[in-house]
Design a protein around this motif. Structure first.
Motif, PDB file in Angstrom:
ATOM      1  N   VAL A  89       0.832  -1.211   0.000  1.00 12.86           N
ATOM      2  CA  VAL A  89       0.000   0.000   0.000  1.00 12.86           C
ATOM      3  C   VAL A  89       0.862   1.256   0.000  1.00 12.86           C
ATOM      4  CG1 VAL A  89      -1.895  -1.201   1.181  1.00 12.86           C
ATOM      5  CG2 VAL A  89      -0.210   0.063   2.533  1.00 12.86           C
ATOM      6  N   ALA A  90       0.265   2.360  -0.457  1.00 16.93           N
ATOM      7  CA  ALA A  90       0.973   3.638  -0.516  1.00 16.93           C
ATOM      8  C   ALA A  90       1.028   4.326   0.844  1.00 16.93           C
ATOM      9  CB  ALA A  90       0.308   4.559  -1.539  1.00 16.93           C
ATOM     10  N   ASN A  91       0.002   4.109   1.681  1.00 21.84           N
ATOM     11  CA  ASN A  91      -0.060   4.758   2.987  1.00 21.84           C
ATOM     12  C   ASN A  91      -0.718   3.787   3.969  1.00 21.84           C
ATOM     13  OD1 ASN A  91      -1.354   6.301   5.224  1.00 21.84           O
ATOM     14  ND2 ASN A  91      -0.407   8.043   4.174  1.00 21.84           N
ATOM     15  N   LEU A  92       0.027   3.317   4.933  1.00 26.48           N
ATOM     16  CA  LEU A  92      -0.462   2.301   5.859  1.00 26.48           C
ATOM     17  C   LEU A  92      -1.608   2.816   6.725  1.00 26.48           C
ATOM     18  CD1 LEU A  92       0.142  -0.644   6.423  1.00 26.48           C
ATOM     19  CD2 LEU A  92       1.791   0.064   8.138  1.00 26.48           C
ATOM     20  N   ASP A  93      -1.485   4.029   7.259  1.00 22.58           N
ATOM     21  CA  ASP A  93      -2.557   4.583   8.095  1.00 22.58           C
ATOM     22  C   ASP A  93      -3.870   4.683   7.321  1.00 22.58           C
ATOM     23  OD1 ASP A  93      -1.009   4.929  10.426  1.00 22.58           O
ATOM     24  OD2 ASP A  93      -0.226   6.835   9.676  1.00 22.58           O
ATOM     25  N   GLU A  94      -3.798   5.205   6.094  1.00 23.14           N
ATOM     26  CA  GLU A  94      -5.009   5.347   5.281  1.00 23.14           C
ATOM     27  C   GLU A  94      -5.612   3.990   4.935  1.00 23.14           C
ATOM     28  OE1 GLU A  94      -4.056   7.743   1.871  1.00 23.14           O
ATOM     29  OE2 GLU A  94      -3.624   9.520   3.103  1.00 23.14           O
ATOM     30  N   SER A  95      -4.776   3.012   4.647  1.00 24.53           N
ATOM     31  CA  SER A  95      -5.278   1.682   4.278  1.00 24.53           C
ATOM     32  C   SER A  95      -5.914   0.971   5.469  1.00 24.53           C
ATOM     33  CB  SER A  95      -4.148   0.833   3.689  1.00 24.53           C
ATOM     34  OG  SER A  95      -3.717   1.417   2.473  1.00 24.53           O
TER      35      SER A  95
ATOM     36  N   GLY B  59      -0.416   0.756 -13.969  1.00 21.49           N
ATOM     37  CA  GLY B  59      -1.121   1.715 -14.803  1.00 21.49           C
ATOM     38  C   GLY B  59      -2.530   1.924 -14.290  1.00 21.49           C
ATOM     39  N   SER B  60      -3.384   2.434 -15.133  1.00 19.49           N
ATOM     40  CA  SER B  60      -4.765   2.711 -14.736  1.00 19.49           C
ATOM     41  C   SER B  60      -5.529   1.410 -14.508  1.00 19.49           C
ATOM     42  CB  SER B  60      -5.474   3.516 -15.819  1.00 19.49           C
ATOM     43  OG  SER B  60      -4.827   4.749 -16.001  1.00 19.49           O
ATOM     44  N   PRO B  61      -6.172   1.273 -13.338  1.00 21.35           N
ATOM     45  CA  PRO B  61      -6.962   0.058 -13.099  1.00 21.35           C
ATOM     46  C   PRO B  61      -8.145   0.003 -14.055  1.00 21.35           C
ATOM     47  CG  PRO B  61      -6.861   1.460 -11.122  1.00 21.35           C
ATOM     48  CD  PRO B  61      -6.197   2.196 -12.226  1.00 21.35           C
ATOM     49  N   GLN B  62      -8.439  -1.192 -14.541  1.00 23.78           N
ATOM     50  CA  GLN B  62      -9.546  -1.413 -15.461  1.00 23.78           C
ATOM     51  C   GLN B  62     -10.708  -2.051 -14.718  1.00 23.78           C
ATOM     52  OE1 GLN B  62      -9.400  -0.400 -18.820  1.00 23.78           O
ATOM     53  NE2 GLN B  62      -7.561   0.572 -17.991  1.00 23.78           N
ATOM     54  N   ASP B  63     -11.920  -1.710 -15.115  1.00 21.15           N
ATOM     55  CA  ASP B  63     -13.105  -2.319 -14.530  1.00 21.15           C
ATOM     56  C   ASP B  63     -13.287  -3.737 -15.065  1.00 21.15           C
ATOM     57  OD1 ASP B  63     -13.601  -0.019 -13.119  1.00 21.15           O
ATOM     58  OD2 ASP B  63     -15.158   0.713 -14.467  1.00 21.15           O
TER      59      ASP B  63
ATOM     60  N   VAL C 233      -4.576  -7.923 -17.534  1.00 17.21           N
ATOM     61  CA  VAL C 233      -3.243  -7.863 -16.934  1.00 17.21           C
ATOM     62  C   VAL C 233      -3.084  -9.129 -16.103  1.00 17.21           C
ATOM     63  CG1 VAL C 233      -1.730  -6.625 -15.336  1.00 17.21           C
ATOM     64  CG2 VAL C 233      -3.249  -5.348 -16.857  1.00 17.21           C
ATOM     65  N   GLN C 234      -2.047  -9.899 -16.374  1.00 15.01           N
ATOM     66  CA  GLN C 234      -1.855 -11.153 -15.656  1.00 15.01           C
ATOM     67  C   GLN C 234      -1.404 -10.911 -14.232  1.00 15.01           C
ATOM     68  OE1 GLN C 234       0.808 -13.540 -18.009  1.00 15.01           O
ATOM     69  NE2 GLN C 234      -0.699 -13.812 -19.627  1.00 15.01           N
ATOM     70  N   GLY C 235      -1.720 -11.851 -13.373  1.00 16.25           N
ATOM     71  CA  GLY C 235      -1.333 -11.775 -11.971  1.00 16.25           C
ATOM     72  C   GLY C 235      -2.563 -11.848 -11.084  1.00 16.25           C
ATOM     73  N   LEU C 236      -2.375 -11.632  -9.799  1.00 16.88           N
ATOM     74  CA  LEU C 236      -3.505 -11.629  -8.876  1.00 16.88           C
ATOM     75  C   LEU C 236      -4.382 -10.432  -9.213  1.00 16.88           C
ATOM     76  CD1 LEU C 236      -1.653 -12.510  -5.573  1.00 16.88           C
ATOM     77  CD2 LEU C 236      -3.018 -14.027  -7.007  1.00 16.88           C
ATOM     78  N   ARG C 237      -5.664 -10.670  -9.406  1.00 13.61           N
ATOM     79  CA  ARG C 237      -6.511  -9.615  -9.940  1.00 13.61           C
ATOM     80  C   ARG C 237      -7.485  -9.009  -8.949  1.00 13.61           C
ATOM     81  NH1 ARG C 237      -3.449  -7.692 -11.933  1.00 13.61           N
ATOM     82  NH2 ARG C 237      -4.979  -6.127 -12.432  1.00 13.61           N
TER      83      ARG C 237
ATOM     84  N   ASN D 280      -6.444   2.023  -2.465  1.00 10.40           N
ATOM     85  CA  ASN D 280      -5.253   1.920  -3.307  1.00 10.40           C
ATOM     86  C   ASN D 280      -5.575   1.500  -4.734  1.00 10.40           C
ATOM     87  OD1 ASN D 280      -2.813   2.402  -1.505  1.00 10.40           O
ATOM     88  ND2 ASN D 280      -4.003   0.971  -0.292  1.00 10.40           N
ATOM     89  N   GLY D 281      -6.855   1.341  -5.050  1.00 14.15           N
ATOM     90  CA  GLY D 281      -7.254   0.937  -6.397  1.00 14.15           C
ATOM     91  C   GLY D 281      -7.350  -0.567  -6.602  1.00 14.15           C
ATOM     92  N   ASN D 282      -7.122  -1.364  -5.535  1.00 17.72           N
ATOM     93  CA  ASN D 282      -7.226  -2.812  -5.659  1.00 17.72           C
ATOM     94  C   ASN D 282      -8.691  -3.217  -5.776  1.00 17.72           C
ATOM     95  OD1 ASN D 282      -4.368  -3.476  -5.231  1.00 17.72           O
ATOM     96  ND2 ASN D 282      -4.741  -2.635  -3.199  1.00 17.72           N
ATOM     97  N   LEU D 283      -8.974  -4.119  -6.714  1.00 16.72           N
ATOM     98  CA  LEU D 283     -10.341  -4.557  -6.947  1.00 16.72           C
ATOM     99  C   LEU D 283     -10.773  -5.549  -5.865  1.00 16.72           C
ATOM    100  CD1 LEU D 283     -12.687  -4.288  -8.968  1.00 16.72           C
ATOM    101  CD2 LEU D 283     -11.810  -6.343 -10.087  1.00 16.72           C
ATOM    102  N   ILE D 284     -11.975  -5.344  -5.348  1.00 13.95           N
ATOM    103  CA  ILE D 284     -12.571  -6.246  -4.363  1.00 13.95           C
ATOM    104  C   ILE D 284     -13.897  -6.728  -4.928  1.00 13.95           C
ATOM    105  CG2 ILE D 284     -13.531  -6.458  -2.024  1.00 13.95           C
ATOM    106  CD1 ILE D 284     -11.531  -4.277  -1.163  1.00 13.95           C
ATOM    107  N   ALA D 285     -14.129  -8.030  -4.848  1.00 17.56           N
ATOM    108  CA  ALA D 285     -15.388  -8.628  -5.298  1.00 17.56           C
ATOM    109  C   ALA D 285     -16.070  -9.236  -4.082  1.00 17.56           C
ATOM    110  CB  ALA D 285     -15.138  -9.703  -6.350  1.00 17.56           C
TER     111      ALA D 285
END
Length: 185
Positions: free
Chosen positions: A64-70, A117-121, A128-132, A176-181
């Motif tokens: 994460v970019a900022n631990l307190d905010e996250s 880069g920019s997160p995609q919906d 983008v490969q990897g954990l999504r 942080n822009g991480n996708l949550i389902a």
């Protein structure tokens, strides 16, 4: 079609790993150097054998970019609780958060950057490969959607029905822009 969803349910159940022993809450302990909070296991019993037959889920880690905010975001929006926070080496700090016996390590390292880069919906996020994404279950998705919206969470998909698996999913991003389902059981 629900049979198609069974492997996802089995996979997700592996992420619901209870502690093998009671761990102190970071707020109630002044210790910042003991790493005993890392003793997380999938069940109360240690698998017998050796090698890969003993493989168990440990946790999910998010840089994460900022631990307190996250920490604040996951506590406020999803109801996680801080279990432990500490420096683990120069420039690296981690916070272990928990909800319903599911653990996430939020990790801050000096100089980290998002190179994706920019997160995609969804479903383009899969290009983008990897954990999504991070995936959760709930009993009532519409009630969950209402709670999330009341907390200011902007939903990407709101209770979108997926006929192939005969259930619905809501998607949104963390701070942080991480996708949550969140899927409805």
């Amino acid at each position: 079609m629900k049979a198609l969803f069974a492997p996802l349910a089995l996979t997700f159940s592996l992420f619901l790993a209870p502690y093998s022993e009671s761990q102190p809450n970071a707020a109630s302990t002044g210790s910042r150097t003991n790493l005993s909070f890392l003793n997380v296991s999938q069940s109360l019993e240690t698998p017998s054998g050796s090698g890969l037959e003993t493989l168990q889920i440990y946790n999910v880690a998010i840089s994460v970019a900022n631990l307190d905010e996250s920490i604040a975001w996951y506590e406020d929006k999803l109801g996680f609780q801080l279990q432990n926070r500490r420096q683990v080496s120069t420039g690296i700090e981690i916070a272990l958060i928990e909800k319903n016996d599911f653990y996430i390590d939020l990790i801050y390292i000096t100089g980290s950057e998002n190179v994706e880069g920019s997160p995609q919906d969804p479903p383009d996020h899969l290009r983008v490969q990897g954990l999504r994404n991070l995936v959760f279950w709930v009993n009532n998705l519409q009630a969950t959607d209402a709670e999330l919206k009341s907390k200011g969470v902007q939903l990407i998909w709101e209770s979108r029905y997926i006929p192939e698996v005969e259930t619905s999913v809501t998607n949104f991003r963390d701070n942080n822009g991480n996708l949550i389902a969140i899927w409805e059981r």
